[in-house]
Design an enzyme around this catalytic site. Structure first.
Site, PDB file in Angstrom:
ATOM      1  N   VAL A 192      98.443  63.245   2.894  1.00 28.62           N
ATOM      2  CA  VAL A 192      97.780  64.488   2.517  1.00 28.62           C
ATOM      3  C   VAL A 192      97.413  64.441   1.039  1.00 28.62           C
ATOM      4  CG1 VAL A 192      98.014  67.000   2.513  1.00 28.62           C
ATOM      5  CG2 VAL A 192      99.302  65.632   4.170  1.00 28.62           C
ATOM      6  N   GLU A 233      98.785  63.103  10.338  1.00 30.73           N
ATOM      7  CA  GLU A 233      99.447  64.397  10.237  1.00 30.73           C
ATOM      8  C   GLU A 233      98.439  65.509   9.981  1.00 30.73           C
ATOM      9  OE1 GLU A 233     103.119  64.056   7.925  1.00 30.73           O
ATOM     10  OE2 GLU A 233     102.178  65.380   6.476  1.00 30.73           O
TER      11      GLU A 233
END
Lengths: 483, 483
Positions: free
Chosen positions: B257, B283
């Site tokens: 991220v 994710e």
């Protein structure tokens, strides 16, 4: 099976086989938990007069024929992923051998993928062999992956291992990703495969006949500390199985390799788990497990190696038919498989060199520099267990050194993974704790009283600096540099 | 679905719901990747005049309504397992909030087992709700596990999220161990479940209507370093897919991220992988993935959160029907599942604060003490990926600080897991290296030229001491204590 050598196979003597192995070959060898490793070909290589620069990859711990004789012959240039004999350790720490320390569960894949090594020759001990199959001896380890990956296969046919040992084997294999299926095991004691490894018959270049026995573990008698750790662990588990929905019918558990793990296994029979079945899903069968089985305290035991003492081996072999009802040996990429550890909700119990105030664990490197054996399977279980327990004495060196330290100088397991720490002093449950709470609890519950004041002083210095993990960096490694 | 609120549900205002929550309640809240979190109930709790001592557990990153407003109201006593807003970070580092930092993949289990927290109230954002079901909004995260574990359920029905978002959802659930089945997913893009979470209707104590939008990510434009890292990563992967049997037909990949991960995703379209399909199993869906999908460079994308910029959200929502052909959102215990990462042979690409000469990675704690966000899913992917790549710039603070350091003062990922390190300077492949070889290669290939001499000097001092990991403990943390 009346004959252990089936078909017209290339039986040869070890010296001629060794002479054909290239001086810089990558050898992938059987063996795990100090048993089931090849012996005659390594000894012949140690006697070879060439300047050898071998890469030697084993599934786990192997015997002196490899990690002493070959090392003393200066024949090993690279060694993966575990060693447990002083000469290999010295060479690794002196920089004479390049050593790479990997997790057990993924090592077979690393070799199959060709990511770690380009495997030239698999040298594998078997209790029987045919043109396109072999049956391993006292450990499975990474042998199936190694046989698959290597260009050539040399089998040491060892007649000193009883044929009955094959009854323990359940050798399930997985496909390569991305088409890998889940392992269809629904219970630690279940059998889903065969007792043998198959291979391309073109690969088999030699069979060497042997009757040389393993050099297995020697376990020391349990110490007072071992017994106190066992009692504290038992008390924790008795409460936990009542409180957690994971343990309604059974407790699945793993113990690390070694004398402490062996003692903890054996002592588990003293704990009261009500009507629950006790089931072992781990890496090695040690003597303590045989005691539990004999006493009817253990339902089943799954592992990859019969890492027994000589007495334990004899006891197992004598009653192999009976033990094989409850003991299953699997490849190491099944025994240590992250998905299975998760699906079975295993409680993992492993030891280490030291742990710091904030729950970081050093399993492998004394003072952060000097390698001991290797991480082995400890991270496989710590990372994937439903409850990861670190069990260790609070001190080492006869009480002169605290195993609870301000900061570990090397980290093998992080606070993200660890759940519970048990010493002979007591238990600290880390779950949901902040690092500050963990430090305070560890000092009061788990540290040896002789070191509590010094640990409190360090923690206070850290708190003066602040931060989520309140270290005093300037003095964080003093306990290690002052040694 | 014409109505988002189905049945005779207890619709209430946020203030009255907040007033009923016990002052020391454990709240488990939806949200992951800064989206899909509840907003009105947290704001009402922040306005509550009681002295609150809440435990707040989220799946991942949430917005200001929780990690700013509730923190500034001094209402949070404990916070698990991730936070990414300055006020929460300050409170965690000051010791005002007890923070426990866990891996994403196992957090849902920790809560379901009752091992981490006894969950009182789940506060969950939904785009539609009925008497015994809800449909999450822009993230799934740990919401299914939280709804299952909590005694009570409060739903924030958010009408600002288009109904079409439900098309992305695939909410598969697992049993508790030891009867847990393998997740029956055979391909990252496959669907195996429904778009909704079901629950015991007795649990639902309130529905709060909302139209408050998420505060999503803001990605910076790619820097020169980002682009150089992307080029080096692309070149490495182009070689790797040719050499490894894992990538015959496709390359499965994950990115961490953040702005660097987002830039690396976007740049992957420039690499040449021949006829291979590119598939994302990670994710979060970030803006860079939408670019790849639009350009036809990506076959499918599996994640647990639409962690997009505002522009990315608008773009996705406008063409949701088309994007839903390729994008699947799963619970975080599926998106980050160790077994699936392994079975799909994912290449994991994650960043960090710093890495040391021997391949140990600090993702979470500046100077070993000051917590940034949390480990998130980085360990799930590093530990289980077929190839674990660390991608980071060689320097920070405008070039004043080297991210390649002698020893990390905090370890989140170990040398047992990491495979490859990429900086804007170049690539180091750690596989099969001894620590000494890794150090030499990292200095020459990956360190910034301004710091190479200093790193060489440290390494030479370590070599004088010897050992497998040749540290000079006395000076190992000087780069951190001198800051």
């Amino acid at each position: 099976m009346s004959d252990r050598l089936v078909g017209d196979l290339p039986v040869r003597d070890a010296a001629s086989v060794a002479a054909d192995i290239p001086a810089d070959a990558a050898l992938v060898v059987s063996g795990f938990g100090s048993v089931g490793y090849p012996k005659l070909v390594p000894l012949a290589l140690a006697d070879d007069e060439r300047d050898l620069e071998l890469t030697v990859v084993s599934g786990g711990s192997v015997g002196e024929e490899i990690d002493v004789a070959l090392v003393e012959a200066d024949a090993i240039a690279r060694r993966y992923p575990y060693q447990a004999r002083p000469p290999a350790r010295e060479a690794v720490n002196d920089g004479r051998i390049e050593f790479h320390d990997r997790n057990i569960s993924t090592l077979g894949d690393d070799v199959r993928f060709g990511h770690l090594v380009d495997a030239d020759v698999a040298v594998v001990e078997a209790l029987a062999v045919g043109p396109d199959w072999l049956i391993p001896t006292s450990s499975i380890g990474q042998t199936p992956a190694f046989v698959e990956a290597a260009d050539e296969l040399v089998v040491e046919l060892n007649r000193s291992v009883p044929e009955s040992v094959r009854q323990f084997h359940d050798i399930y294999r997985t496909e390569l990703p991305p088409n890998r299926e889940p392992i269809p095991l629904t219970d630690p004691g279940e059998r889903i495969a065969d007792d043998r490894i198959t291979f391309d018959p073109e690969k088999l270049t030699a069979v060497v006949e042997s009757d040389r026995r393993d050099q297995p573990y020697e376990f020391r008698d349990p110490t007072d500390d071992d017994q106190a750790i066992a009692a504290n662990l038992g008390a924790f588990l008795e409460t936990e199985v009542e409180d957690s929905p994971l343990f309604e019918d059974s407790l699945r558990i793993q113990f690390g390799v070694g004398s402490l793990g062996n003692a903890l296994m054996g002592a588990l029979g003293d704990a009261d788990f009500g009507d629950r079945d006790l089931v072992y899903f781990g890496e090695v069968i040690q003597d303590g497990l045989l005691d539990l089985l004999d006493d009817g305290d253990l339902e089943a035991a799954s592992a990859t190696s019969l890492a027994l003492s000589r007495e334990g081996q004899d006891r197992l072999y004598e009653h192999a038919d009976r033990y094989a009802e409850d003991i299953v040996l699997r490849p190491a990429d099944v025994s240590n498989n992250p998905a299975l550890i998760d699906r079975f909700g295993v409680v993992g119990v492993n030891s280490a060199l030291e742990v710091d105030l904030f729950g970081h664990v050093n399993s492998t490197h004394v003072n952060g520099t000097y390698a001991m054996n290797g991480v082995g399977g400890s991270a496989d279980f710590n990372r994937n267990a439903a409850i990861a327990v670190l069990a260790l004495p609070s001190t080492a060196a006869g009480g002169d050194i605290s195993r609870l330290v301000p900061m570990v100088p090397h980290t093998d397991h992080t606070e993200h993974d660890l759940d519970v720490i048990v010493t002979e002093q007591g238990v600290t449950d880390l779950r949901g704790n902040s690092p500050r709470e963990t430090a305070a609890a560890l000092i009061e519950n788990c540290a040896h009283p002789d070191f509590r004041d010094a640990l409190r002083e360090y923690f206070d210095r850290g708190l003066d600096h602040g931060g989520h993990i309140p270290h005093d960096l300037e003095t964080s490694l003093d306990w290690h540099t002052d040694r």
